[in-house]
Design an enzyme around this catalytic site. Structure first.
Site, PDB file in Angstrom:
ATOM      1  N   SER A   1     -11.127  -5.201  10.706  1.00 34.15           N
ATOM      2  CA  SER A   1     -11.389  -6.615  10.967  1.00 34.15           C
ATOM      3  C   SER A   1     -12.376  -6.792  12.118  1.00 34.15           C
ATOM      4  O   SER A   1     -13.330  -7.566  12.013  1.00 34.15           O
ATOM      5  CB  SER A   1     -10.077  -7.340  11.276  1.00 34.15           C
ATOM      6  OG  SER A   1      -9.226  -7.324  10.158  1.00 34.15           O
TER       7      SER A   1
ATOM      8  N   ASP B   1       0.814  -1.218   0.000  1.00 40.02           N
ATOM      9  CA  ASP B   1       0.000   0.000   0.000  1.00 40.02           C
ATOM     10  C   ASP B   1       0.844   1.262   0.000  1.00 40.02           C
ATOM     11  O   ASP B   1       0.305   2.368  -0.032  1.00 40.02           O
ATOM     12  CB  ASP B   1      -0.947  -0.002   1.207  1.00 40.02           C
ATOM     13  CG  ASP B   1      -2.379   0.305   0.806  1.00 40.02           C
ATOM     14  OD1 ASP B   1      -2.726   0.065  -0.365  1.00 40.02           O
ATOM     15  OD2 ASP B   1      -3.136   0.791   1.660  1.00 40.02           O
TER      16      ASP B   1
END
Length: 691
Positions: free
Chosen positions: A430, A137
């Site tokens: 998450s 990223d």
């Protein structure tokens, strides 16, 4: 008993927990009876100062409310074990895609990231059923260079691991003291091959480190085009050489980033991997790993399949969660970095009521769960269509489509991040996604094997520990004040016990308020001679003492029963007090600012090891360097308690009212004992300035 796994309710522990909960709850009711009646009736010769009394009552109500939310964790704890040997040898294992995300090579050392990649590639699982995806990223040149170097080294490393049955398949761990037993000489052939592998590993490390020395190679690129490349293919799209090692599919993904588009942090990266992997390998199951959390047991996939292949569980089972365990934990874990209370108590408790939460890493997820409900056929149809399409395309077509799927505009006007994939409504992607999965009817299981399946690196100084905890507090608090609050949104979609567990995570941040009041108000009243607790010989004093001792002993028993020690208990108590007053406060402040539309900086956890900080941590010395902001409320608390304790003690001696003020004197002394590291750090900084 299932032939693949067992599940045992810890009945003695559950029974004792329930008895304790009931008793403790009744004593809390008595305490509130005392507070309210004294406030309203002014009975007896006990004089009440109304405003401090009201504040103390509010604080105790908040503490009692959060305590109540913790009880479902203790209601039905279970422990699980697996029997992977019972899986038939000829079974057709489902494919597994491994997702690893990295962002900044300066905070997440590239060599460590590649060690995680290599350990994932070396999982004990059919090679043709395994695919590893690295999301870069940061778009840095060093990460792309390193993954190609890692792939070249893997052609030597993985066959070596398979040949000799190596368990520690992370090269860095294998060649360290952590795996001394595995490197005991087995034969002359083993010694020779091990030396060859080590030489090649050192060369791989050196090449990556030299490449990273140039500043432009480690630079994070915030404005870039998407880049998807198959580093190694295992499905015969490209022409295979006869000497090509049998390796899993390895794919490098750097999604497009533009200043004009919100990149959605890690959730956006994971959703990109979901789409890209959907057309390249489309594994029904996904292993998500932090870039510093390497595979310590190559059989983890087979262990997870013991649950996913169980027809009685698999229909509604979304994921199998493994604990986060850290290889650099000191025997004197002063920052409570191991998070024992979560992985050895709370997660087992949630496992008894439809399963634990996503823990950010180390979980085997069913791909179908990311697309809909357990009984929703639309998601399964989409996955099957992707699998059929995959077999009809050329490599060029695959890469072209994958590049489009990694573009920042692909999600525009879609359900990604809302109803599909990892949610964008919370930076703890998450944890929040796991909460939504449970709301949709999915379940999960928790497996804590004897040999850790995954090992990572924990914070070793106060600054990183506080930054991490602040993020853990800020994002759940935002959920708690949103429409997704578990005590309203969740309670209508899951059991009351499960919603209370999630309610605990969203309510814990407000602990700063009662903890701060308990650390300041009784002390100030001590100086003025205003009693806030009963006289020490008054029977009502026993109520407060009972609640205090009950909480301490319950925590002590939980620590000792999970292989902890008195020192572990002490460190957890001290860490809880410190973090509650400081990190919780800044977490709530950050959440409020974000809710008001003010931008708050997202801090990436620093995973680069500092030898000096590590040495201090291992010696049990607190390192406050860089943590000045977090020290402000702690320093104020310590100074106030020090002044009030000695001032109050002097006043008690003069007035001779020790019976009236004993509770407040004891509380101030208790806080000072736990705050000794803070006081020591303050004195050290002052002495350095003087010198």
């Amino acid at each position: 008993m299932n032939i693949f796994h067992t599940c045992t309710v810890q009945q003695p522990r559950a029974t004792l927990n329930r008895i304790h909960s009931l008793t403790h709850f009744l004593v809390i009711l008595v305490l509130f009876y005392y507070r309210i009646t004294r406030l309203l009736l002014f009975t007896g010769d006990f004089q009440v100062s109304r405003f401090p009394w009201i504040l103390m009552t509010i604080s105790e109500f908040i503490l009692a409310f959060i305590w109540l939310l913790t009880q479902p964790f203790r209601w039905r704890p279970v422990s699980r074990s697996v029997i992977p040997e019972n899986i038939p040898k000829d079974i057709n294992f489902p494919s597994v895609d491994v997702f690893i995300c990295t962002t900044d090579p300066k905070k997440e050392p590239t060599v460590e990231v590649m060690n995680t990649v290599l350990s994932a590639m070396a999982l004990d699982y059919p090679t043709e059923k395994l695919a590893v995806y690295l999301s870069d990223d940061g778009g840095s040149a060093v990460t792309f260079y390193a993954i190609k170097e890692a792939c070249a080294f893997a052609k030597l490393w993985i066959p070596f691991c398979i040949k000799y049955g190596i368990k520690s398949r992370c090269p860095q761990a294998f060649f360290s003291k952590l795996s001394d037993n595995e490197r005991l000489p087995r034969s002359e052939e083993f010694v020779a091959e091990e030396e060859e592998v080590k030489v090649n590993y050192e060369e791989f490390k050196r090449n990556v480190e030299i490449f990273a020395e140039q500043e432009e190679n480690s630079r994070v690129v915030h404005d870039r085009s998407p880049h998807v490349e198959i580093i190694h293919s295992n499905w015969n799209i490209r022409e295979n050489n006869e000497d090509q090692a049998d390796l899993p599919l390895l794919v490098y993904v750097s999604r497009e980033k533009r200043p004009s588009h919100h990149h959605r942090f890690k959730a956006g990266a994971l959703n990109t991997l979901l789409r890209v992997s959907g057309i390249l390998s489309n594994g029904p199951y996904i292993l998500v790993l932090d870039c510093d959390m390497y595979c310590n047991d190559p059989t983890s996939a087979r262990q997870a399949m013991c649950f996913h292949l169980d027809p009685q569980l698999s229909q509604n089972l979304a994921f199998v969660q493994f604990p986060q365990i850290f290889y650099n934990i000191s025997t004197n874990d002063i920052y409570d970095a191991q998070v024992r209370s979560a992985f050895k108590t709370k997660w087992q408790g949630m496992d008894g009521i439809r399963g634990p939460i996503f823990s950010g890493t180390g979980f085997y997820l069913k791909r179908k769960a990311m697309y809909g409900n357990p009984n929703q056929d639309e998601s399964l149809k989409l996955i099957n269509e992707q699998d059929v399409a995959r077999k009809k395309k050329s490599l060029y077509a695959f890469l072209q489509e994958a590049t489009l799927l990694a573009s920042c505009s692909h999600e525009t006007n879609t359900r990604w991040g809302k109803e599909i994939g990892f949610s964008y409504d919370c930076l703890l992607e998450s944890t929040f996604t796991g909460y939504l999965l449970h709301c949709r009817g999915w379940t999960s299981v928790y497996l804590y094997p004897k040999r850790p399946c995954f090992l990572g690196c924990c914070p070793t100084d106060m600054k990183d520990a506080m930054i991490q905890h602040t993020k853990w507090m800020s994002e759940p608090f935002l959920v708690g004040i949103s429409r997704f609050t578990p005590l309203l949104y969740g309670v209508s979609r899951m059991s009351i016990l499960q919603s209370m567990c999630y309610g605990y995570f969203t309510s814990t941040p407000i602990l700063w308020f009662p903890m701060f009041l308990y650390g300041t108000l009784p002390q100030l009243c001590l100086l003025k001679g205003i009693p806030l607790f009963p006289k020490v010989w008054d029977p009502w004093f026993a109520v407060f003492a009972a609640i205090f001792l009950s909480s301490l002993f319950q925590h002590l028993i939980e620590v000792l029963s999970s292989d902890g020690s008195i020192k572990t208990w002490w460190n957890e108590q001290r860490s809880w007090l410190i973090k509650s007053v400081s990190a919780n406060l800044f977490g709530v402040m950050g959440a409020i600012l974000k809710r008001l539309g003010m931008e708050t900086k997202f801090s990436l956890s620093n995973k680069a090891m500092d030898k000096e900080k590590l040495e201090k941590y291992e010696k049990g010395k607190f390192d406050f360097q860089g943590a000045a902001m977090f020290m402000v409320p702690l320093s104020c608390l310590v100074i106030l308690n020090t002044l009030c304790f000695f001032g109050g003690l002097w006043r008690v001696i003069i007035v001779k009212n020790i019976q009236d003020m004993f509770g407040q004197l004891f509380l101030s002394a208790f806080i000072l004992v736990f705050s000794y590291p803070i006081l020591e750090g303050m004195l050290t900084r002052v002495s350095k300035k003087i010198v």
